[in-house]
Design a protein around this motif. Structure first.
Motif, mmCIF file in Angstrom:
data_model
loop_
_atom_site.group_PDB
_atom_site.id
_atom_site.type_symbol
_atom_site.label_atom_id
_atom_site.label_comp_id
_atom_site.label_asym_id
_atom_site.label_seq_id
_atom_site.Cartn_x
_atom_site.Cartn_y
_atom_site.Cartn_z
ATOM 1 N N MET A 172 36.626 48.070 46.028
ATOM 2 C CA MET A 172 36.861 46.686 46.550
ATOM 3 C C MET A 172 37.098 45.445 45.638
ATOM 4 N N VAL A 173 36.459 45.691 44.780
ATOM 5 C CA VAL A 173 36.402 44.224 43.673
ATOM 6 C C VAL A 173 37.308 44.048 42.430
ATOM 7 N N ALA A 174 38.208 43.236 42.323
ATOM 8 C CA ALA A 174 39.042 43.249 41.286
ATOM 9 C C ALA A 174 39.103 41.907 40.435
ATOM 10 N N LEU A 175 39.745 41.798 39.355
ATOM 11 C CA LEU A 175 39.861 40.645 38.701
ATOM 12 C C LEU A 175 41.503 40.191 38.921
ATOM 13 N N ALA A 176 41.393 38.950 38.742
ATOM 14 C CA ALA A 176 42.918 38.469 38.831
ATOM 15 C C ALA A 176 43.426 38.331 37.590
ATOM 16 N N GLY A 177 43.234 39.148 36.614
ATOM 17 C CA GLY A 177 44.098 39.245 35.420
ATOM 18 C C GLY A 177 43.398 40.534 34.494
ATOM 19 N N ASP A 178 43.793 40.725 33.195
ATOM 20 C CA ASP A 178 43.384 41.464 32.357
ATOM 21 C C ASP A 178 42.155 40.480 31.587
ATOM 22 N N PRO A 179 41.148 41.122 31.494
ATOM 23 C CA PRO A 179 39.959 40.378 30.667
ATOM 24 C C PRO A 179 40.179 40.542 29.021
ATOM 25 N N ALA A 226 44.897 42.013 40.341
ATOM 26 C CA ALA A 226 44.956 41.682 41.778
ATOM 27 C C ALA A 226 45.610 40.159 42.001
ATOM 28 N N GLY A 227 46.208 39.952 43.064
ATOM 29 C CA GLY A 227 46.925 38.867 43.492
ATOM 30 C C GLY A 227 46.913 38.952 45.025
ATOM 31 N N SER A 228 47.565 37.702 45.683
ATOM 32 C CA SER A 228 47.793 37.790 47.024
ATOM 33 C C SER A 228 48.264 39.059 47.543
ATOM 34 N N ILE A 238 38.330 42.251 47.486
ATOM 35 C CA ILE A 238 37.870 41.310 46.913
ATOM 36 C C ILE A 238 38.299 40.803 45.649
ATOM 37 N N VAL A 239 38.655 39.636 45.554
ATOM 38 C CA VAL A 239 39.233 39.288 44.172
ATOM 39 C C VAL A 239 38.429 37.865 43.842
ATOM 40 N N ILE A 240 38.084 38.315 42.239
ATOM 41 C CA ILE A 240 37.351 37.265 41.740
ATOM 42 C C ILE A 240 38.357 36.639 41.076
ATOM 43 N N GLN A 241 38.518 34.840 41.345
ATOM 44 C CA GLN A 241 39.485 34.170 40.613
ATOM 45 C C GLN A 241 39.180 32.711 40.924
#
Length: 368
Positions: A172-179, A226-228, A238-241
């Motif tokens: 479920m959990v993602a980042l809104a970009g490449d770290p 991730a995004g909208s 679940i998006v961390i942003q």
């Protein structure tokens, strides 16, 4: 909330005098020169990020003779700098005039000679700790790290980074970009490390990498940007942003699906972005005029409509120019009172730790 203690800057009268040559034109002269150039090339400015839709619209209303050329709206901060490097000798439409990058990338761009100085007419109301003393880069807005949660799919909404390690959040959990390249994602890793008690900087970056290794190893982490769209579709519930992106997504989706925005209880990390003009800008006057618009009361309030706290926020509020309905629409002030603003040295140390360690520690290839 005050912005203090997160960046040390010493401004001498001699430096200010030297840099002041960058703002010799009157606004009318600048507008005429910009309209003669006829174009402004931006990069990495999604229209749903910080209400850039409103920023673009109001700029075009004032200067209809300047064509907006928008490059790669979803580019990372690193890709913005690369776009300047790749187009140093190119005056065509692929060369960006202006950039909007994470705090750590401003000094890097200055050191590489990729940006030029310019002091907007509202320069004095930008906090000294949020700008380069010579005018090469300047803070534009800030927000805090948050979770955007699709409550159609997530019944028990996580309230902290620690909660994300619960097995119920598998896949479920993602980042809104490449770290490895995105400022937003790089600082999300630092936030995770700070939530474990690490000091901002290298220590938090390393602790954050361990957090995401655990998250990935147990199957909770989804290695996509991730995004909208992915949030709504359920690919990344679940998006961390940044909070302003999460709140804008919530408003855009308008309950379909319902989205809850959470500022995690175990850390409130604030992040500042900065503006700068390319040293190789094909349209330097249009770039300066764009900066004048961004740092005018009007431009700053447009960012605020997108839930971004503009860098001149305190000045705007003190002068009573922010509409009350806009103040009422913002999240409760208490959510920001415990925000931590890392120093630029801490931001740089974290960036190095995360970018250099992600592949070897976490081992998840984050892709579109």
């Amino acid at each position: 909330m005050r912005i203090s203690g997160w960046l040390t800057a010493t401004v001498s009268a001699a430096i200010m005098l030297q840099a002041g040559t960058a703002m010799a034109q009157s606004l009318d002269e600048l507008a005429a020169a910009a309209e003669a150039e006829g174009m402004l090339t931006t990069i990495a400015l999604p229209r749903d990020w910080c209400n850039y839709e409103g920023v673009f619209r109001t700029f075009q209303e004032k200067y209809p003779n300047i064509t907006l050329n928008e490059l790669n709206p979803n580019a990372s901060s690193a890709e913005e700098l690369e776009a300047i490097r790749a187009n140093m000798n190119n005056t065509g439409p692929q060369a960006p005039d202006v950039i909007d990058v994470g705090l750590a990338f401003g000094p890097q761009a200055k050191d590489e000679g990729l940006i030029q100085p310019y002091m907007v007419s509202t320069w004095d109301s930008i906090p000294e700790e949020a700008k380069d003393p010579e005018g090469y880069w300047y803070g534009d807005y800030y927000g805090v790290m948050s979770f955007a949660v699709n409550t159609d799919l997530v019944e028990d909404v996580p309230q902290s980074f620690a909660d994300l390690l619960d097995p119920q959040y598998a896949g479920m959990v993602a980042l809104a970009g490449d770290p490895r390249a995105s400022n937003q994602a790089i600082l999300a890793v630092m936030a995770a490390g700070m939530a474990r008690g690490a000091e901002p900087g290298q220590a938090a970056g390393e602790a954050g990498l361990q957090f995401f290794k655990e998250l990935n190893d147990m199957g909770n982490f989804v290695p996509v940007i991730a995004g909208s769209g992915t949030l709504a579709q359920g690919t990344t519930p679940i998006v961390i942003q940044w909070d302003y992106n999460a709140l804008a997504t919530r408003d855009t989706l308008n309950g379909n699906p319902p989205v809850e925005v959470v500022v995690p209880s175990d850390v409130t990390l604030a992040g500042v972005y900065v503006q700068a003009i390319s040293a190789y800008a094909p349209h330097p006057n249009a770039a300066k005029l764009w900066m004048e618009h961004l740092y005018s009361d009007e431009g700053q309030i447009e960012w605020l409509r997108g839930y971004c706290h503009p860098i001149r926020y305190n000045d705007l509020v003190e002068r009573g120019v922010v509409p009350q309905e806009l103040l009422d629409a913002l999240p409760p002030a208490e959510a920001y009172e415990r925000a931590v603003f890392p120093t630029i040295e801490q931001v740089n140390a974290n960036r190095d730790a995360v970018v250099n360690g992600w592949d070897s520690v976490v081992g998840a290839d984050v892709v579109e």
